[in-house]
Design an enzyme around this catalytic site. Sequence first.
Site, short mmCIF file in Angstrom:
data_model
loop_
_atom_site.label_atom_id
_atom_site.label_comp_id
_atom_site.label_asym_id
_atom_site.label_seq_id
_atom_site.Cartn_x
_atom_site.Cartn_y
_atom_site.Cartn_z
N GLU A 40 0.73 -1.16 -0.14
CA GLU A 40 0.01 0.10 0.15
C GLU A 40 0.87 1.18 -0.01
O GLU A 40 0.55 2.22 -0.58
CB GLU A 40 -0.99 -0.05 1.32
CG GLU A 40 -2.20 -0.91 1.11
CD GLU A 40 -2.96 -0.67 -0.22
OE1 GLU A 40 -3.11 0.47 -0.74
OE2 GLU A 40 -3.75 -1.56 -0.83
N TYR B 192 -6.16 6.84 4.22
CA TYR B 192 -6.23 5.91 3.08
C TYR B 192 -5.49 4.52 3.67
O TYR B 192 -5.90 3.44 3.50
CB TYR B 192 -5.61 6.33 1.93
CG TYR B 192 -5.76 5.18 1.02
CD1 TYR B 192 -6.70 4.60 0.36
CD2 TYR B 192 -4.49 4.48 0.75
CE1 TYR B 192 -6.80 3.38 -0.68
CE2 TYR B 192 -4.33 3.50 -0.26
CZ TYR B 192 -5.63 2.82 -0.74
OH TYR B 192 -5.42 1.66 -1.63
N ASP C 124 -9.77 6.28 -2.32
CA ASP C 124 -8.67 6.71 -3.06
C ASP C 124 -8.99 7.52 -4.52
O ASP C 124 -10.41 7.55 -4.59
CB ASP C 124 -7.72 5.68 -3.38
CG ASP C 124 -8.17 4.77 -4.29
OD1 ASP C 124 -9.22 4.72 -4.67
OD2 ASP C 124 -7.19 3.88 -5.20
#
Length: 352
Positions: free
Chosen positions: A37, A120, A138
């Site tokens: 991520e 996020y 996102d």
Amino acid sequence: MLHPDTFKENLLDWFKINQREMPWRETTNPYYIWISEVMLQQTQVKTVIDYYHRFTERFPTVEELSKANQDEVLKYWEGLGYYSRARNFHTAIQEVAESYQGKVPDSPELFEKLKGVGPYTKAAVMSIAFDLPLPTVDGNVFRVWSRLNNDFSDTAKQSTRKAFEAELLPYVESEAGQFNQAMMELGALICTPKSPLCLFCPVQSHCEAFQQGTVEELPVKTKKVKKKTIQQDCFIIRNSKGEYLIEQRQEKLLNGMWEFPMYEHKESQQKVNKLLDDNVEIPDKPIYQLKHQFTHLTWNIKVYEIKETISFEQLTSNPQFCWLNLSDRNQFNFPASMHKILDHLEKQNSED
Ligand code: SF4
């Protein structure tokens, strides 16, 4: 009209069959999912895959990464850009090693306190690794959700993010990780920014913008302020052995990375004089010019070669400076702009 139950079912059925293969989708290890991520922020999947493999091979556990020095971590990040991500992640992993016995906390409240973890990253890692009910919002999700609901809210606003998170909450009560990844995958493969493939879209029957003919107008995003441009002068300085002077950046941007001495144009003559302790004139013509874009600014770099061979022992005792033999360039962390200059010098040397 969006029908909550069938919408989620249609989306997940499509995702199960059509999702792209990615190495981090084959693990439930939160440390690996977190690495992916962080790498995926601002970077495309196909670029990240090789970096992910190299990084996880060298640092297979929280413990291994926490013990590594920052220069080596940055070396494994070199080329991905946005180096503060790597530095923050390294610090966060050291906190995990020290405070949580090397186990990534499965509590969103604890996880978000770690360095560099924003809303996020928190939602992505917590939902994908632990299936906790947090929606990820996102760029892909902003686009898909705006279109599905024909929602013209400004996606640059924090209030829109909050509203979208609240609206998505019921969908992540179960299978949160799958749902979040499916939304992002739909945005990446079908509901793309330009020319979305509405005719092949698994949730077309739920899509308000498709029915209203407003797909191309969404999402709404107000323009950011214009990027700042900085004129930089970069200096190629050699010693009698033909080695090049390089300097480790102390600034926040690209902190810890190496570069040929580089200064803002308006102060470069003064800085060069100070550096070389001499009245060295900057040549009229640069040997090379390049432009480098960051998210918030642009560097216009002019590269000048200082012809004089200079002996200045005092610099070598300063750890901020170092002499570089071009064949050793891989031992240092250089940002992309410096790699272009290094390539130019190598080419120039091979032609001489
Ligand atoms: Fe996106 Fe088109 Fe699908 Fe609507 S129908 S979600 S606009 S791809």
